[in-house]
Scaffold this motif. Sequence first.
Motif, PDB file in Angstrom:
ATOM      1  N   THR A 125      21.947   0.501 -10.002  1.00 48.17           N
ATOM      2  CA  THR A 125      20.455   0.366  -9.638  1.00 48.17           C
ATOM      3  C   THR A 125      20.094   1.605  -9.322  1.00 48.17           C
ATOM      4  O   THR A 125      19.859   2.317  -8.806  1.00 48.17           O
ATOM      5  CB  THR A 125      20.201  -0.638  -8.783  1.00 48.17           C
ATOM      6  N   ALA A 126      18.108   1.478  -9.649  1.00 46.33           N
ATOM      7  CA  ALA A 126      17.609   2.618  -9.098  1.00 46.33           C
ATOM      8  C   ALA A 126      16.434   2.478  -8.935  1.00 46.33           C
ATOM      9  O   ALA A 126      16.152   0.953  -9.408  1.00 46.33           O
ATOM     10  CB  ALA A 126      17.977   3.770 -10.154  1.00 46.33           C
ATOM     11  N   GLU A 127      15.402   3.345  -8.338  1.00 50.09           N
ATOM     12  CA  GLU A 127      13.768   2.796  -7.756  1.00 50.09           C
ATOM     13  C   GLU A 127      13.198   3.610  -8.483  1.00 50.09           C
ATOM     14  O   GLU A 127      13.830   5.230  -8.277  1.00 50.09           O
ATOM     15  CB  GLU A 127      14.356   2.917  -6.875  1.00 50.09           C
ATOM     16  N   VAL A 128      12.582   4.513  -8.817  1.00 52.35           N
ATOM     17  CA  VAL A 128      11.095   5.311  -9.084  1.00 52.35           C
ATOM     18  C   VAL A 128       9.827   4.516  -8.331  1.00 52.35           C
ATOM     19  O   VAL A 128       9.227   3.645  -8.635  1.00 52.35           O
ATOM     20  CB  VAL A 128      11.441   5.395 -10.934  1.00 52.35           C
ATOM     21  N   GLU A 129       8.844   5.803  -8.812  1.00 55.49           N
ATOM     22  CA  GLU A 129       7.888   5.291  -8.173  1.00 55.49           C
ATOM     23  C   GLU A 129       6.564   4.677  -9.148  1.00 55.49           C
ATOM     24  O   GLU A 129       6.736   4.341 -10.307  1.00 55.49           O
ATOM     25  CB  GLU A 129       7.138   7.193  -7.587  1.00 55.49           C
ATOM     26  N   ASP A 130       6.031   4.205  -8.527  1.00 54.99           N
ATOM     27  CA  ASP A 130       4.925   3.435  -9.628  1.00 54.99           C
ATOM     28  C   ASP A 130       4.323   4.226 -10.847  1.00 54.99           C
ATOM     29  O   ASP A 130       4.106   5.133 -10.084  1.00 54.99           O
ATOM     30  CB  ASP A 130       4.126   2.376  -9.058  1.00 54.99           C
ATOM     31  N   LEU A 131       3.885   3.321 -12.476  1.00 54.37           N
ATOM     32  CA  LEU A 131       3.675   3.931 -12.676  1.00 54.37           C
ATOM     33  C   LEU A 131       1.612   3.670 -12.015  1.00 54.37           C
ATOM     34  O   LEU A 131       1.798   2.799 -12.479  1.00 54.37           O
ATOM     35  CB  LEU A 131       3.469   3.555 -14.053  1.00 54.37           C
ATOM     36  N   VAL A 132       0.836   4.986 -12.285  1.00 53.40           N
ATOM     37  CA  VAL A 132      -0.252   4.651 -11.871  1.00 53.40           C
ATOM     38  C   VAL A 132      -0.970   5.879 -12.076  1.00 53.40           C
ATOM     39  O   VAL A 132      -0.722   6.870 -12.517  1.00 53.40           O
ATOM     40  CB  VAL A 132      -0.426   4.509 -10.406  1.00 53.40           C
ATOM     41  N   VAL A 133      -2.263   5.401 -12.919  1.00 57.39           N
ATOM     42  CA  VAL A 133      -3.138   6.514 -14.124  1.00 57.39           C
ATOM     43  C   VAL A 133      -4.438   5.583 -12.972  1.00 57.39           C
ATOM     44  O   VAL A 133      -5.167   4.801 -13.208  1.00 57.39           O
ATOM     45  CB  VAL A 133      -3.635   6.159 -14.856  1.00 57.39           C
ATOM     46  N   SER A 134      -5.117   6.676 -11.765  1.00 57.65           N
ATOM     47  CA  SER A 134      -6.388   6.739 -11.091  1.00 57.65           C
ATOM     48  C   SER A 134      -7.243   7.114 -12.114  1.00 57.65           C
ATOM     49  O   SER A 134      -7.318   7.346 -12.984  1.00 57.65           O
ATOM     50  CB  SER A 134      -5.832   7.421  -9.497  1.00 57.65           C
ATOM     51  N   ASP A 135      -8.376   6.780 -12.010  1.00 55.45           N
ATOM     52  CA  ASP A 135      -9.532   6.571 -11.875  1.00 55.45           C
ATOM     53  C   ASP A 135     -10.482   7.623 -12.207  1.00 55.45           C
ATOM     54  O   ASP A 135     -11.026   8.475 -13.209  1.00 55.45           O
ATOM     55  CB  ASP A 135     -11.333   6.133 -11.576  1.00 55.45           C
ATOM     56  N   ASP A 136      -9.732   8.933 -10.967  1.00 50.87           N
ATOM     57  CA  ASP A 136      -9.858  10.370 -11.017  1.00 50.87           C
ATOM     58  C   ASP A 136      -9.384  11.353 -11.611  1.00 50.87           C
ATOM     59  O   ASP A 136      -9.431  11.844 -12.772  1.00 50.87           O
ATOM     60  CB  ASP A 136      -9.824  10.906  -9.247  1.00 50.87           C
ATOM     61  N   ASP A 137      -7.747  10.478 -11.749  1.00 49.91           N
ATOM     62  CA  ASP A 137      -6.982  11.230 -13.888  1.00 49.91           C
ATOM     63  C   ASP A 137      -8.230  10.977 -14.788  1.00 49.91           C
ATOM     64  O   ASP A 137      -7.857  12.452 -15.465  1.00 49.91           O
ATOM     65  CB  ASP A 137      -5.785  10.096 -13.887  1.00 49.91           C
ATOM     66  N   VAL A 138      -8.249   9.689 -15.547  1.00 51.88           N
ATOM     67  CA  VAL A 138      -9.552   9.859 -16.007  1.00 51.88           C
ATOM     68  C   VAL A 138     -10.303  10.774 -16.220  1.00 51.88           C
ATOM     69  O   VAL A 138     -10.487  11.608 -17.062  1.00 51.88           O
ATOM     70  CB  VAL A 138      -9.663   8.380 -15.986  1.00 51.88           C
ATOM     71  N   ALA A 139     -11.042  10.660 -14.864  1.00 44.90           N
ATOM     72  CA  ALA A 139     -12.035  11.480 -14.590  1.00 44.90           C
ATOM     73  C   ALA A 139     -11.919  13.227 -15.230  1.00 44.90           C
ATOM     74  O   ALA A 139     -12.750  13.842 -15.459  1.00 44.90           O
ATOM     75  CB  ALA A 139     -12.777  11.124 -13.280  1.00 44.90           C
ATOM     76  N   GLU A 140     -10.948  13.401 -14.294  1.00 48.32           N
ATOM     77  CA  GLU A 140     -10.530  14.871 -14.934  1.00 48.32           C
ATOM     78  C   GLU A 140     -10.424  15.143 -16.413  1.00 48.32           C
ATOM     79  O   GLU A 140     -10.513  16.194 -16.680  1.00 48.32           O
ATOM     80  CB  GLU A 140      -9.203  15.487 -13.848  1.00 48.32           C
ATOM     81  N   GLN A 141      -9.909  14.090 -16.913  1.00 52.30           N
ATOM     82  CA  GLN A 141      -9.655  14.831 -18.557  1.00 52.30           C
ATOM     83  C   GLN A 141     -10.622  14.922 -19.536  1.00 52.30           C
ATOM     84  O   GLN A 141     -11.017  15.590 -20.006  1.00 52.30           O
ATOM     85  CB  GLN A 141      -8.069  13.512 -19.133  1.00 52.30           C
ATOM     86  N   LYS A 424      13.703  -0.239 -11.231  1.00 46.39           N
ATOM     87  CA  LYS A 424      12.463  -0.887 -10.662  1.00 46.39           C
ATOM     88  C   LYS A 424      11.586  -0.455 -10.615  1.00 46.39           C
ATOM     89  O   LYS A 424      11.942   1.576 -10.103  1.00 46.39           O
ATOM     90  CB  LYS A 424      12.794  -1.797  -9.894  1.00 46.39           C
ATOM     91  N   ASP A 425      10.415  -0.136 -10.060  1.00 47.15           N
ATOM     92  CA  ASP A 425       9.356   1.218  -9.989  1.00 47.15           C
ATOM     93  C   ASP A 425       9.535   0.454  -8.020  1.00 47.15           C
ATOM     94  O   ASP A 425      10.157  -0.519  -7.990  1.00 47.15           O
ATOM     95  CB  ASP A 425       8.109   0.545 -10.266  1.00 47.15           C
ATOM     96  N   ALA A 426       8.424   1.106  -7.466  1.00 48.97           N
ATOM     97  CA  ALA A 426       8.320   0.598  -6.199  1.00 48.97           C
ATOM     98  C   ALA A 426       7.972  -0.430  -5.528  1.00 48.97           C
ATOM     99  O   ALA A 426       7.780  -1.400  -4.456  1.00 48.97           O
ATOM    100  CB  ALA A 426       7.631   1.685  -5.086  1.00 48.97           C
ATOM    101  N   SER A 427       7.297  -1.088  -6.585  1.00 49.87           N
ATOM    102  CA  SER A 427       6.316  -2.124  -6.271  1.00 49.87           C
ATOM    103  C   SER A 427       7.446  -3.304  -6.253  1.00 49.87           C
ATOM    104  O   SER A 427       7.161  -4.865  -6.851  1.00 49.87           O
ATOM    105  CB  SER A 427       5.490  -2.760  -7.182  1.00 49.87           C
ATOM    106  N   GLY A 428       8.479  -2.534  -6.936  1.00 49.95           N
ATOM    107  CA  GLY A 428       9.981  -3.800  -7.418  1.00 49.95           C
ATOM    108  C   GLY A 428       9.346  -4.773  -9.318  1.00 49.95           C
ATOM    109  O   GLY A 428      10.576  -5.474  -9.384  1.00 49.95           O
ATOM    110  N   ASN A 429       8.777  -4.133  -9.998  1.00 50.45           N
ATOM    111  CA  ASN A 429       8.456  -4.332 -11.110  1.00 50.45           C
ATOM    112  C   ASN A 429       9.877  -3.894 -12.103  1.00 50.45           C
ATOM    113  O   ASN A 429       9.821  -2.239 -11.635  1.00 50.45           O
ATOM    114  CB  ASN A 429       6.898  -3.965 -11.492  1.00 50.45           C
ATOM    115  N   ALA A 430      10.305  -4.518 -12.898  1.00 50.77           N
ATOM    116  CA  ALA A 430      11.567  -3.489 -14.203  1.00 50.77           C
ATOM    117  C   ALA A 430      10.909  -2.176 -14.378  1.00 50.77           C
ATOM    118  O   ALA A 430       9.713  -3.273 -15.325  1.00 50.77           O
ATOM    119  CB  ALA A 430      12.355  -4.576 -14.600  1.00 50.77           C
TER     120      ALA A 430
END
Length: 468
Positions: A125-141, A424-430
Motif C-alpha cells: 500500500t502507498a499514498e500519493v498527493e491528490d491530482l489537482v489542476v487549479s484555475d491558476d494552472d490553466v491561466a498560467e498556461q 490511493k491519493d490523499a483523499s482516499g481515492n484509488a
Amino acid sequence: MKSAVETLSPTRAKLTVEVPFEELKPSLDAAYQKIAKQINVPGFRRGKVPPQVIDRQVGRGVVLDEAVNEVLPKAYVEALQENSLTPLAQPEIEVTKFEDNEGLEFTAEVDIKPAIDLPAYDGLTAEVEDLVVSDDDVAEQVEALRERFGTLSDVERAAADGDFVVIDLVATQDGEVVNGAEISDFSYKVGSGGMIDGLDEALVGLEIGAEKIFVTQLVSGDLVGQDVDVKVVLKQVQEQELPELDDDFAQEASEFDTLDELKADVRERLTRGKRLEQAAAARDAVLEALLEKVEVPLPETMVTEELNARRANLEQQLQMAGMTLEKFLEEEKQTQEEFEADLERRVRDAVAAQFLLDEIADSEEIGVDQAELTQHMIRRAQQSGQEPQEFVNHMFEHNHVPELVQEIRRGKALQILVEGSEVKDASGNAVELKLLQADGTIGEPVVEDDAPSAEAAESDTEGESTEA
C-alpha cells in the motif's frame, strides 16, 4: 579446477582457485603458437618454431606468463559460476602460487550481488498527493500561449519590468576586463532573472543610451564567486502588446473556436501531465514501501561510485545553468551537510531498489525480446540527443547491451510491483495505474471475450525473437 569461496561481507567474497598443470596445457600450446608467429629464428619459418627452440630463444618463463594471462580470466569466470556469485565490479586478483609443472593457484576478491530474502511484494500500500489542476494552472498556461502571440514595439522611455531590451554588458575587476565576460547586443526580458544578480534592478528605470554599474558575482569562469563590477548599457526598449483573451485569440492560437474550448483543452493536457507525475510518485512510494520491509546489504564501492557520478552530473547541470553549488543550496534552503546526507540517502535507496527489482525480475522469470531492446535503445538515443544507429553502435562496441537489458527487466519488475499494489491519493481515492497510457490518458479495460485464447497466444509467441 578447484575453487573455494570465503565470504568477507554480505557484498564481498574471496575466491581461491587451483588450476592443475594438466589444465594449463591448452593455454601453453596456444602461447607457443602465438610466440612462434612473433619471432624470427634462422632455419625456421615464421609460426613453425618448435617449443624447445622458443624456450631457448625467449625463455620458458615468458611462455608460462602468456599461458597464465590467458587462463586466469577463464578460470575466474568458471569459479564465479561454480559458486553462484554475481560480480559487481572488477576483481582484485593475486597469483599466490605458480610453478612449472605444478599448476596455478590464485585468489580473487570482488564485490558481489548480495543475497536477499525477498519479502512478499504483492498487495503493498502507498499514498500519493491528490491530482489537482487549479484555475491558476490553466491561466498560467493560457498566458504563456498568449505571450507567444504578442507583438513587440519600440518605446522611447525608461525600461520597466516585463520589457524586452537590447543591452551591452561588460564585467571588470580592478579596472581590467574579465576574460569572456563581455557581450554586445544581448536581448533580455527585464524581470526574467536567470542572468546575473543585480541586472534586473539596474535596468528598471534606466533610460535608453544610459549606463549603470553594479557589483555582483560571476557564476562561471576563473572568477566564479568573486565580486566584479558590471557595466550595463541600455540600447533599445520594446514593449510587448498581448492579444485580447477572447474567441478570436482561441481561433488564432489553436484549432478551437472558443476560448472556453481552448481552456478545456489546456486543463485536459495539464491533467494528463499530472497523472504521469502522480504515477511516477506512486512508483517511488511503492518502492519505498518495499524497501521498508527488507534490509539490503550495499557494497560501499558501488555506493561511492554512484555518489560521485551524481555529484558530477549535478555540477555539470549547474554549470550549464550558470549557477554555483552554493547558490543552488541557498535557493534549496539546504546546508552542505544536509545536501550530502540527502544525496547519500537517495543513492542508497536507489542502489537497494536496483537489487530488489533484479530479484523480482529473477523471481518472475522476466525476459527481454529483441523488439523491446530495440525500442528501449531508440528511446535512450532520443533522450541523449543521439542518432539511434549511432547510439546502438556505441552500446554494442562498448558491451553496454547487458546493462540495457537489465534496465528493461527492472522496468518490467517495477510495473509488476506497482500494478500489484494498492495506491490511493490523499483523499482516499484509488489511483489508476494499470490502464494509464504513456500520454497520460486512461485506456479502456480489456474485455475478456476480446482477449486471445491461451492457445492463440501460445501460437503467436512461437514466432517471436529469442530473449536477449
